[in-house]
Write a protein that holds these residues in place. Sequence first.
Motif, PDB file in Angstrom:
ATOM      1  N   SER A  30      -9.100  67.752 -64.730  1.00  0.00           N
ATOM      2  CA  SER A  30     -10.264  68.653 -65.039  1.00  0.00           C
ATOM      3  C   SER A  30     -11.663  67.810 -64.922  1.00  0.00           C
ATOM      4  O   SER A  30     -12.604  68.085 -64.311  1.00  0.00           O
ATOM      5  N   GLU A  31     -11.849  66.791 -65.704  1.00  0.00           N
ATOM      6  CA  GLU A  31     -12.997  65.801 -65.503  1.00  0.00           C
ATOM      7  C   GLU A  31     -12.944  65.242 -64.230  1.00  0.00           C
ATOM      8  O   GLU A  31     -14.297  65.259 -63.732  1.00  0.00           O
ATOM      9  N   LEU A  34     -14.396  68.047 -61.724  1.00  0.00           N
ATOM     10  CA  LEU A  34     -15.809  68.416 -61.965  1.00  0.00           C
ATOM     11  C   LEU A  34     -16.498  67.335 -61.173  1.00  0.00           C
ATOM     12  O   LEU A  34     -17.539  67.531 -60.637  1.00  0.00           O
ATOM     13  N   GLU A  35     -16.359  66.072 -61.766  1.00  0.00           N
ATOM     14  CA  GLU A  35     -17.171  64.885 -61.048  1.00  0.00           C
ATOM     15  C   GLU A  35     -17.253  64.911 -59.367  1.00  0.00           C
ATOM     16  O   GLU A  35     -17.922  64.749 -58.679  1.00  0.00           O
ATOM     17  N   TYR A  38     -19.366  67.694 -58.087  1.00  0.00           N
ATOM     18  CA  TYR A  38     -20.818  67.307 -58.222  1.00  0.00           C
ATOM     19  C   TYR A  38     -21.033  66.132 -57.019  1.00  0.00           C
ATOM     20  O   TYR A  38     -22.072  66.360 -56.085  1.00  0.00           O
ATOM     21  N   MET A  65     -13.634  71.771 -56.261  1.00  0.00           N
ATOM     22  CA  MET A  65     -13.079  72.329 -57.697  1.00  0.00           C
ATOM     23  C   MET A  65     -11.706  72.804 -57.581  1.00  0.00           C
ATOM     24  O   MET A  65     -10.845  72.509 -58.578  1.00  0.00           O
TER      25      MET A  65
END
Length: 193
Positions: A30-31, A34-35, A38, A65
Amino acid sequence: MKNNFFAVISRMKYINRWALMRNTIQENLSEHTLETAYIAHVLAVMRNKRHGGNVDPERCALLAMYHDCTEIITGDLPTPIKYYNPEIRDAYGEIEENAKNKLLGYLPDDLKDEYEPLFVPTEKEKELWQLVKAADKISALIKCIDERNMGNNDFKKAESSTLVAIQRLECAEADEFLREFLPAYGLTLDEQA
Protein backbone atom coordinates in the motif's frame (compact mmCIF):
# COMPACT_ATOMS: atom_id res chain seq x y z
CA MET A 1 -17.55 -14.18 -3.70
CA LYS A 2 -18.96 -11.10 -5.44
CA ASN A 3 -18.56 -7.54 -4.27
CA ASN A 4 -15.56 -8.01 -2.00
CA PHE A 5 -13.16 -6.25 -4.39
CA PHE A 6 -12.39 -3.31 -2.12
CA ALA A 7 -12.07 -5.45 0.99
CA VAL A 8 -9.46 -7.50 -0.87
CA ILE A 9 -7.71 -4.34 -2.16
CA SER A 10 -7.51 -3.07 1.42
CA ARG A 11 -5.27 -6.04 2.21
CA MET A 12 -2.39 -4.37 0.34
CA LYS A 13 -1.22 -3.06 3.69
CA TYR A 14 -0.45 -6.62 4.78
CA ILE A 15 1.83 -7.47 1.84
CA ASN A 16 5.42 -6.61 2.72
CA ARG A 17 7.90 -5.88 -0.04
CA TRP A 18 11.59 -6.77 -0.29
CA ALA A 19 11.12 -10.19 1.31
CA LEU A 20 14.66 -11.38 0.58
CA MET A 21 16.27 -8.28 2.05
CA ARG A 22 17.05 -7.24 5.60
CA ASN A 23 14.89 -4.15 6.02
CA THR A 24 15.51 -1.35 8.49
CA ILE A 25 11.93 -0.20 7.88
CA GLN A 26 9.33 -2.53 6.38
CA GLU A 27 7.55 -1.25 3.30
CA ASN A 28 4.14 -2.63 2.46
CA LEU A 29 2.44 -2.75 -0.91
CA SER A 30 0.00 0.00 0.00
CA GLU A 31 2.80 2.42 0.87
CA HIS A 32 4.72 1.60 -2.30
CA THR A 33 1.62 2.02 -4.44
CA LEU A 34 0.82 5.47 -3.06
CA GLU A 35 4.39 6.66 -3.60
CA THR A 36 4.36 5.24 -7.13
CA ALA A 37 1.11 7.10 -7.85
CA TYR A 38 2.61 10.42 -6.70
CA ILE A 39 5.66 9.89 -8.88
CA ALA A 40 3.66 8.69 -11.91
CA HIS A 41 1.54 11.81 -11.66
CA VAL A 42 4.52 14.15 -11.70
CA LEU A 43 6.17 12.24 -14.54
CA ALA A 44 3.02 12.75 -16.61
CA VAL A 45 2.91 16.44 -15.70
CA MET A 46 6.56 16.76 -16.73
CA ARG A 47 5.84 15.02 -20.03
CA ASN A 48 3.11 17.55 -20.80
CA LYS A 49 4.87 20.68 -19.53
CA ARG A 50 8.39 19.96 -20.73
CA HIS A 51 8.19 17.51 -23.60
CA GLY A 52 5.07 18.50 -25.52
CA GLY A 53 3.14 15.49 -24.31
CA ASN A 54 -0.60 15.15 -24.09
CA VAL A 55 -1.19 12.56 -21.37
CA ASP A 56 -3.63 12.54 -18.47
CA PRO A 57 -1.66 12.85 -15.18
CA GLU A 58 -4.68 11.85 -13.08
CA ARG A 59 -5.22 8.71 -15.15
CA CYS A 60 -1.52 7.92 -14.83
CA ALA A 61 -1.76 8.21 -11.04
CA LEU A 62 -4.86 5.99 -11.06
CA LEU A 63 -3.10 3.29 -13.10
CA ALA A 64 -0.22 3.45 -10.63
CA MET A 65 -2.64 2.93 -7.73
CA TYR A 66 -3.65 -0.41 -9.22
CA HIS A 67 -0.34 -1.47 -10.82
CA ASP A 68 0.62 -4.05 -8.18
CA CYS A 69 -2.79 -5.12 -6.89
CA THR A 70 -2.29 -8.66 -8.15
CA GLU A 71 0.41 -9.03 -5.49
CA ILE A 72 -2.39 -9.23 -2.93
CA ILE A 73 -2.92 -12.72 -4.33
CA THR A 74 0.56 -13.60 -5.62
CA GLY A 75 2.63 -11.90 -2.95
CA ASP A 76 5.67 -9.81 -3.85
CA LEU A 77 7.87 -12.19 -5.78
CA PRO A 78 11.43 -10.84 -5.61
CA THR A 79 12.73 -9.50 -8.93
CA PRO A 80 15.75 -11.83 -9.10
CA ILE A 81 13.40 -14.81 -8.91
CA LYS A 82 10.68 -13.35 -11.15
CA TYR A 83 13.13 -12.76 -13.98
CA TYR A 84 15.58 -15.60 -13.29
CA ASN A 85 14.81 -17.30 -16.61
CA PRO A 86 12.14 -17.18 -19.35
CA GLU A 87 10.24 -20.17 -17.98
CA ILE A 88 9.81 -18.62 -14.54
CA ARG A 89 8.97 -15.23 -16.06
CA ASP A 90 6.30 -16.81 -18.29
CA ALA A 91 4.88 -18.90 -15.45
CA TYR A 92 4.70 -15.84 -13.22
CA GLY A 93 2.96 -13.95 -16.04
CA GLU A 94 0.30 -16.65 -16.12
CA ILE A 95 -0.08 -16.53 -12.33
CA GLU A 96 -0.40 -12.76 -12.50
CA GLU A 97 -3.05 -13.06 -15.25
CA ASN A 98 -5.05 -15.47 -13.06
CA ALA A 99 -4.75 -13.05 -10.13
CA LYS A 100 -6.08 -10.18 -12.31
CA ASN A 101 -9.06 -12.29 -13.33
CA LYS A 102 -9.71 -13.29 -9.73
CA LEU A 103 -9.66 -9.66 -8.59
CA LEU A 104 -11.98 -8.59 -11.40
CA GLY A 105 -14.27 -11.46 -10.43
CA TYR A 106 -14.79 -9.77 -7.07
CA LEU A 107 -16.59 -6.88 -8.79
CA PRO A 108 -20.25 -6.69 -9.79
CA ASP A 109 -20.63 -7.38 -13.52
CA ASP A 110 -21.68 -3.82 -14.33
CA LEU A 111 -18.40 -2.40 -12.94
CA LYS A 112 -15.88 -4.84 -14.42
CA ASP A 113 -15.46 -2.97 -17.70
CA GLU A 114 -14.43 0.17 -15.77
CA TYR A 115 -11.78 -1.64 -13.73
CA GLU A 116 -10.33 -4.06 -16.27
CA PRO A 117 -8.18 -1.37 -17.98
CA LEU A 118 -6.62 -0.65 -14.57
CA PHE A 119 -5.19 -4.18 -14.57
CA VAL A 120 -4.76 -4.93 -18.25
CA PRO A 121 -2.59 -2.42 -20.12
CA THR A 122 -4.09 -1.36 -23.41
CA GLU A 123 -2.29 -0.04 -26.47
CA LYS A 124 -4.22 3.22 -26.04
CA GLU A 125 -2.63 3.75 -22.62
CA LYS A 126 0.82 2.39 -23.44
CA GLU A 127 2.46 5.76 -22.84
CA LEU A 128 0.87 6.04 -19.39
CA TRP A 129 1.93 2.52 -18.44
CA GLN A 130 5.52 3.36 -19.43
CA LEU A 131 5.42 6.27 -17.00
CA VAL A 132 3.95 4.01 -14.30
CA LYS A 133 6.80 1.55 -14.87
CA ALA A 134 9.34 4.36 -14.47
CA ALA A 135 7.58 5.57 -11.31
CA ASP A 136 7.57 2.01 -9.93
CA LYS A 137 11.33 1.74 -10.44
CA ILE A 138 11.92 5.19 -8.93
CA SER A 139 9.93 4.18 -5.85
CA ALA A 140 12.14 1.10 -5.51
CA LEU A 141 15.24 3.27 -5.85
CA ILE A 142 13.96 5.57 -3.11
CA LYS A 143 13.51 2.57 -0.82
CA CYS A 144 17.10 1.52 -1.52
CA ILE A 145 18.37 5.02 -0.75
CA ASP A 146 16.35 5.19 2.47
CA GLU A 147 17.79 1.87 3.61
CA ARG A 148 21.35 2.85 2.72
CA ASN A 149 20.95 6.19 4.52
CA MET A 150 19.99 4.23 7.62
CA GLY A 151 23.23 2.26 7.41
CA ASN A 152 21.76 -0.83 5.73
CA ASN A 153 24.25 -1.80 3.04
CA ASP A 154 22.15 -4.83 2.06
CA PHE A 155 20.40 -2.52 -0.42
CA LYS A 156 23.58 -1.23 -2.09
CA LYS A 157 23.51 -3.69 -5.00
CA ALA A 158 19.74 -3.32 -5.42
CA GLU A 159 20.20 0.44 -5.55
CA SER A 160 22.78 0.28 -8.34
CA SER A 161 20.84 -2.27 -10.39
CA THR A 162 17.59 -0.28 -9.98
CA LEU A 163 19.33 2.89 -11.13
CA VAL A 164 20.59 1.06 -14.22
CA ALA A 165 17.06 -0.26 -14.87
CA ILE A 166 15.69 3.29 -14.74
CA GLN A 167 18.35 4.55 -17.12
CA ARG A 168 17.55 1.73 -19.55
CA LEU A 169 13.95 2.92 -19.75
CA GLU A 170 15.19 5.98 -21.65
CA CYS A 171 12.45 8.06 -20.06
CA ALA A 172 13.42 11.74 -20.02
CA GLU A 173 10.96 12.49 -17.23
CA ALA A 174 12.43 9.76 -15.01
CA ASP A 175 15.93 11.12 -15.64
CA GLU A 176 14.71 14.60 -14.72
CA PHE A 177 13.06 13.28 -11.54
CA LEU A 178 16.37 11.69 -10.54
CA ARG A 179 18.26 14.95 -11.13
CA GLU A 180 15.73 17.33 -9.62
CA PHE A 181 13.97 15.46 -6.83
CA LEU A 182 16.06 12.46 -5.81
CA PRO A 183 18.85 14.40 -4.05
CA ALA A 184 16.37 15.62 -1.42
CA TYR A 185 15.72 12.02 -0.33
CA GLY A 186 19.19 11.96 1.21
CA LEU A 187 18.48 14.98 3.41
CA THR A 188 17.27 15.01 6.98
CA LEU A 189 13.90 16.60 7.76
CA ASP A 190 15.69 19.72 9.06
CA GLU A 191 17.73 19.94 5.86
CA GLN A 192 14.59 19.56 3.72
CA ALA A 193 12.79 22.42 5.52
